[in-house]
Design a protein around this motif. Structure first.
Motif, PDB file in Angstrom:
ATOM      1  N   LEU A   1       0.843  -1.190   0.000  1.00 26.37           N
ATOM      2  CA  LEU A   1       0.000   0.000   0.000  1.00 26.37           C
ATOM      3  C   LEU A   1       0.880   1.243   0.000  1.00 26.37           C
ATOM      4  O   LEU A   1       2.058   1.189   0.365  1.00 26.37           O
ATOM      5  CB  LEU A   1      -0.917  -0.003   1.225  1.00 26.37           C
ATOM      6  CG  LEU A   1      -1.805  -1.238   1.378  1.00 26.37           C
ATOM      7  CD1 LEU A   1      -2.690  -1.100   2.610  1.00 26.37           C
ATOM      8  CD2 LEU A   1      -2.654  -1.463   0.141  1.00 26.37           C
TER       9      LEU A   1
ATOM     10  N   ILE B   1      -5.829   1.781   6.867  1.00 28.40           N
ATOM     11  CA  ILE B   1      -5.345   1.339   5.551  1.00 28.40           C
ATOM     12  C   ILE B   1      -6.412   1.501   4.485  1.00 28.40           C
ATOM     13  O   ILE B   1      -6.111   1.488   3.295  1.00 28.40           O
ATOM     14  CB  ILE B   1      -4.868  -0.136   5.541  1.00 28.40           C
ATOM     15  CG1 ILE B   1      -6.035  -1.114   5.721  1.00 28.40           C
ATOM     16  CG2 ILE B   1      -3.776  -0.370   6.562  1.00 28.40           C
ATOM     17  CD1 ILE B   1      -5.701  -2.543   5.324  1.00 28.40           C
TER      18      ILE B   1
ATOM     19  N   LEU C   1      -5.645   3.958   1.803  1.00 29.92           N
ATOM     20  CA  LEU C   1      -4.347   3.929   1.119  1.00 29.92           C
ATOM     21  C   LEU C   1      -4.503   3.333  -0.277  1.00 29.92           C
ATOM     22  O   LEU C   1      -5.376   2.505  -0.527  1.00 29.92           O
ATOM     23  CB  LEU C   1      -3.340   3.092   1.928  1.00 29.92           C
ATOM     24  CG  LEU C   1      -3.040   3.573   3.353  1.00 29.92           C
ATOM     25  CD1 LEU C   1      -1.939   2.706   3.970  1.00 29.92           C
ATOM     26  CD2 LEU C   1      -2.613   5.036   3.371  1.00 29.92           C
ATOM     27  N   ASP C   2      -3.626   3.758  -1.177  1.00 25.17           N
ATOM     28  CA  ASP C   2      -3.625   3.187  -2.526  1.00 25.17           C
ATOM     29  C   ASP C   2      -3.013   1.787  -2.512  1.00 25.17           C
ATOM     30  O   ASP C   2      -2.098   1.509  -1.735  1.00 25.17           O
ATOM     31  CB  ASP C   2      -2.782   4.050  -3.477  1.00 25.17           C
ATOM     32  CG  ASP C   2      -3.372   5.435  -3.662  1.00 25.17           C
ATOM     33  OD1 ASP C   2      -4.555   5.637  -3.334  1.00 25.17           O
ATOM     34  OD2 ASP C   2      -2.635   6.320  -4.140  1.00 25.17           O
ATOM     35  N   ILE C   3      -3.506   0.932  -3.388  1.00 23.71           N
ATOM     36  CA  ILE C   3      -2.823  -0.342  -3.630  1.00 23.71           C
ATOM     37  C   ILE C   3      -1.753  -0.079  -4.679  1.00 23.71           C
ATOM     38  O   ILE C   3      -2.057   0.260  -5.822  1.00 23.71           O
ATOM     39  CB  ILE C   3      -3.798  -1.420  -4.125  1.00 23.71           C
ATOM     40  CG1 ILE C   3      -4.796  -1.765  -3.013  1.00 23.71           C
ATOM     41  CG2 ILE C   3      -3.043  -2.670  -4.578  1.00 23.71           C
ATOM     42  CD1 ILE C   3      -5.690  -2.946  -3.329  1.00 23.71           C
TER      43      ILE C   3
ATOM     44  N   ILE D   1       0.617  -5.907  -5.859  1.00 21.20           N
ATOM     45  CA  ILE D   1       0.462  -7.153  -5.112  1.00 21.20           C
ATOM     46  C   ILE D   1       1.621  -8.034  -5.549  1.00 21.20           C
ATOM     47  O   ILE D   1       1.710  -8.437  -6.704  1.00 21.20           O
ATOM     48  CB  ILE D   1      -0.886  -7.829  -5.406  1.00 21.20           C
ATOM     49  CG1 ILE D   1      -2.046  -6.855  -5.126  1.00 21.20           C
ATOM     50  CG2 ILE D   1      -1.039  -9.093  -4.565  1.00 21.20           C
ATOM     51  CD1 ILE D   1      -3.385  -7.336  -5.646  1.00 21.20           C
TER      52      ILE D   1
ATOM     53  N   ASN E   1      -6.426   6.186  -8.452  1.00 19.46           N
ATOM     54  CA  ASN E   1      -5.663   5.075  -7.883  1.00 19.46           C
ATOM     55  C   ASN E   1      -6.587   4.046  -7.251  1.00 19.46           C
ATOM     56  O   ASN E   1      -7.542   4.405  -6.570  1.00 19.46           O
ATOM     57  CB  ASN E   1      -4.700   5.584  -6.811  1.00 19.46           C
ATOM     58  CG  ASN E   1      -3.571   6.393  -7.407  1.00 19.46           C
ATOM     59  OD1 ASN E   1      -3.019   6.032  -8.439  1.00 19.46           O
ATOM     60  ND2 ASN E   1      -3.244   7.499  -6.771  1.00 19.46           N
ATOM     61  N   PRO E   2      -6.294   2.764  -7.432  1.00 24.30           N
ATOM     62  CA  PRO E   2      -7.036   1.738  -6.692  1.00 24.30           C
ATOM     63  C   PRO E   2      -6.662   1.807  -5.217  1.00 24.30           C
ATOM     64  O   PRO E   2      -5.519   2.116  -4.885  1.00 24.30           O
ATOM     65  CB  PRO E   2      -6.549   0.429  -7.311  1.00 24.30           C
ATOM     66  CG  PRO E   2      -5.226   0.735  -7.910  1.00 24.30           C
ATOM     67  CD  PRO E   2      -5.236   2.193  -8.284  1.00 24.30           C
ATOM     68  N   THR E   3      -7.622   1.559  -4.334  1.00 31.42           N
ATOM     69  CA  THR E   3      -7.345   1.659  -2.905  1.00 31.42           C
ATOM     70  C   THR E   3      -7.591   0.334  -2.194  1.00 31.42           C
ATOM     71  O   THR E   3      -8.322  -0.537  -2.685  1.00 31.42           O
ATOM     72  CB  THR E   3      -8.232   2.718  -2.223  1.00 31.42           C
ATOM     73  OG1 THR E   3      -9.597   2.294  -2.314  1.00 31.42           O
ATOM     74  CG2 THR E   3      -8.069   4.080  -2.860  1.00 31.42           C
ATOM     75  N   ALA E   4      -6.981   0.226  -1.010  1.00 27.97           N
ATOM     76  CA  ALA E   4      -7.166  -0.964  -0.179  1.00 27.97           C
ATOM     77  C   ALA E   4      -8.634  -1.149   0.173  1.00 27.97           C
ATOM     78  O   ALA E   4      -9.176  -2.254   0.088  1.00 27.97           O
ATOM     79  CB  ALA E   4      -6.324  -0.837   1.091  1.00 27.97           C
ATOM     80  N   GLY E   5      -9.301  -0.060   0.565  1.00 21.44           N
ATOM     81  CA  GLY E   5     -10.687  -0.170   1.000  1.00 21.44           C
ATOM     82  C   GLY E   5     -11.628  -0.571  -0.122  1.00 21.44           C
ATOM     83  O   GLY E   5     -12.498  -1.428   0.056  1.00 21.44           O
TER      84      GLY E   5
ATOM     85  N   THR F   1     -10.904  -2.193  -2.890  1.00 20.46           N
ATOM     86  CA  THR F   1     -10.630  -3.575  -3.270  1.00 20.46           C
ATOM     87  C   THR F   1     -11.140  -4.541  -2.208  1.00 20.46           C
ATOM     88  O   THR F   1     -11.739  -5.580  -2.527  1.00 20.46           O
ATOM     89  CB  THR F   1      -9.116  -3.761  -3.477  1.00 20.46           C
ATOM     90  OG1 THR F   1      -8.677  -2.822  -4.461  1.00 20.46           O
ATOM     91  CG2 THR F   1      -8.796  -5.168  -3.943  1.00 20.46           C
TER      92      THR F   1
ATOM     93  N   ILE G   1      -6.867  -4.081 -11.239  1.00 19.95           N
ATOM     94  CA  ILE G   1      -7.861  -3.285 -10.528  1.00 19.95           C
ATOM     95  C   ILE G   1      -8.026  -2.013 -11.348  1.00 19.95           C
ATOM     96  O   ILE G   1      -7.100  -1.223 -11.467  1.00 19.95           O
ATOM     97  CB  ILE G   1      -7.418  -2.960  -9.094  1.00 19.95           C
ATOM     98  CG1 ILE G   1      -7.098  -4.259  -8.339  1.00 19.95           C
ATOM     99  CG2 ILE G   1      -8.512  -2.180  -8.366  1.00 19.95           C
ATOM    100  CD1 ILE G   1      -6.393  -4.036  -7.009  1.00 19.95           C
TER     101      ILE G   1
END
Lengths: 379, 379
Positions: A236, A295, A298-300, A303, B275-279, B281, B303
């Motif tokens: 992240l 979190i 936060l951006d991913i 992976i 941006n893809p985010t943790a939340g 996803t 994503i």
């Protein structure tokens, strides 16, 4: 022609190359991909001895503690030789408990740390949040392990490579090794680089090929059952939420420089598959969110997927093999980064003196060959 | 010089270009990035009229149904002209209920479908699993809507572009438009392509720039409050688990060719952040896993993130503006793919005849200008 040819340029191969070259050997590292491909650059880089004492043989714990003691010097020498940072951090790790089962586990880890003479301190939920305000308000307690340091594996690998090259190690990337055999008084390797096959000779060969030890590499050695254990780790990016590594029994969250936060890691028997999956990502994100709700926004960034090289007893092989001139440093499972300092030290000892000290004896290659002989005799 | 210059090469811009060119206009499409960038190629492509009747004005529902009726012909003409498939599929969608609240919602959707004369059929949990065996055994009921068809938006956009170019539309990619103004009896646009600025002239300009309608584009028009609503959508890859689109109130799962499965979509007010985010996803994966546990072992292929162009009443603007010669087809929010067929038809009518039919009147540009005038008068 080198004194030593090392098959595999991960943390283990490069660390051994550095130590052997430091002691005067001429060393060539043959890396099929880029240094660190496979497991090394995916690793979270936590320098933490096993706390699963029931599951971890005492000899391995001793090796971990030995490596931990060697680490500051190991880092200093790498950084001095190559001029690049290993991303060493000493903020320690903070175990966070969610319920009574977690609390019992933290008491257990505390006792283990105390037995080993390593500092650790139990905290209340309030103390946890005072230390790391973004930790979930549901945390009921914690354990601060200040001796748990870390390196950034994506810095360690290039730092090791730079250190190796600074003292004369020849690091050849994109160079796969197809065969290793004894020929005319030396070891002969068949190398493949850019579609061209060529021989390479060395007095000694060290196999540090990670999970590919027995995959596409032909040697005179018996197969001893190397297998990959897949690990997924979510990166992240964004606001810095924590200073310590945050852990519980399901997940760890590792802060790195520049607002990067790693959530790891799955352990999966999936062969050589290196794709990120919905389930792995889901588990890491939900366990991570449970302990550190911040979190969410936060951006991913990515992976990442690595393959941990593992033998069936989860212990590495360190030392000579059943073929003169072929040595092995492989099967470090989850501990390659932590064990790199001790592995480099002891492999150099063994390869330069021919003597395996008693503390390294439990990691001998022959334990698997003896297994096979017994099985064959029994069948 | 063209009869019509269209600013924006998404689904709406290209569909309008195709229809105008089909009716004899010379058309140039000016696309700053690649066709479909922003929202069009991120869209799941479900051709489903709103079921939130309380939230959706009747005029918009009528437009959706109008577009739905036009869709088969729309697809046929695109595929015939350009020779590329739009990825049209007619398996229908399957709503899956988990508990009593979901059951009430499905009854509600059933009534709406019946009022509209669209087929829909309530199912038991057992019937749901007979139809789609991978759906969670916890499903207590379902609703099969066979009239919910879909296109693959990543095929629709290139198919539209091919159709446009086949009938003479000039599609210019990498070409941003900085200004639009009236000059010497025609419209003058300032175009930027590869660092070079050049003018372009047309009799009419159609603004179909999606969320960038009022961002980096200077026109004589008053600002009417375009804003992006961010949508994240996870693409999984692997074994084909379902044939129908699977939906509940939290998530939809859309199967595409080649083992691709889309899980969508978040709705977030995050400005232009892509941006893809943790939340995001995490939510998509856990809601998807709840209804279709088999996703656990699928690979995460990507994503994807899109920005839905949205006005404050969630209705598009279709038609003339306050400046002669400037037309607008924008603000389609979640409905750009579904509304493309009707939008293309009616925009061509309006731009070629100068007449806005009564059913399109609710989508006029002046509704926002009137708002502003009233606000200014009140303040």
């Amino acid at each position: 022609m080198s004194d030593v040819a090392i098959v595999g340029g991960g943390v283990i191969g490069l660390a051994c190359a550095f130590e052997l070259a430091r002691r005067g050997s001429s060393v060539t590292v043959l890396e099929r991909e880029e240094p660190g491909f496979g497991a090394s650059t995916v690793a979270a880089g936590m320098l933490t001895p096993s706390f699963e004492v029931e599951l971890t043989p005492q000899s391995l714990v001793e090796l971990q503690l030995d490596s931990l003691r060697r680490y500051p010097q190991f880092i200093r020498e790498i950084e001095a030789a190559g001029g690049r940072s290993c991303g060493y951090r000493d903020e320690g790790s903070l175990w966070v408990s969610r319920h009574r089962d977690d609390e019992l586990q933290l008491d257990h880890i505390l006792r283990i740390q105390q037995q080993r003479g390593l500092p650790a301190r139990r905290l209340t939920g309030r103390e946890v949040r005072a230390l790391e305000p973004y930790v979930s308000p549901r945390a009921v307690g914690g354990l601060l392990v200040e001796s748990d340091h870390q390196v950034d594996s994506r810095k360690l690998v290039p730092a090791l490579r730079a250190a190796c090259e600074a003292i004369g190690v020849d690091v050849r990337t994109g160079t796969g090794v197809a065969t290793v055999e004894r020929a005319a008084g030396a070891m002969e390797l068949t190398c493949q680089h850019g579609g061209v096959t060529s021989p390479f000779h060395a007095d000694q060969v060290l196999l540090a090929a990670g999970v590919w030890l027995e995959e596409g590499l032909v040697t005179p050695l018996p197969k001893i059952g190397m297998r990959p254990i897949k690990g997924q780790i979510v990166h992240l990016q964004g606001q810095r939420l924590v200073r310590h590594v945050i852990r519980n029994s399901d997940v760890y969250l590792v802060p790195r420089d520049g607002g990067r936060l790693l959530i790891g890691a799955t352990e999966e028997e999936q062969g050589f598959d290196m794709n990120p999956t919905a389930g792995g990502t889901l588990d890491l994100l939900r366990f991570g969110f449970e302990v550190l709700p911040g979190i969410y926004d936060l951006d991913i960034a990515e992976i990442d997927v690595g393959l941990r090289p593992t033998f069936h007893d989860h212990m590495p092989v360190l030392g000579a093999t059943t073929t003169d001139g072929i040595y092995m440093a492989s099967g470090h499972y989850r501990g390659g980064v932590l064990l790199a300092a001790a592995t480099a030290h002891w492999m150099a000892e063994i390869m330069l003196t021919g003597q395996a000290p008693s503390e390294i004896e439990p990691f001998n290659f022959r334990r698997f060959v003896a297994d096979q002989t017994q099985q064959e005799a029994a069948s």
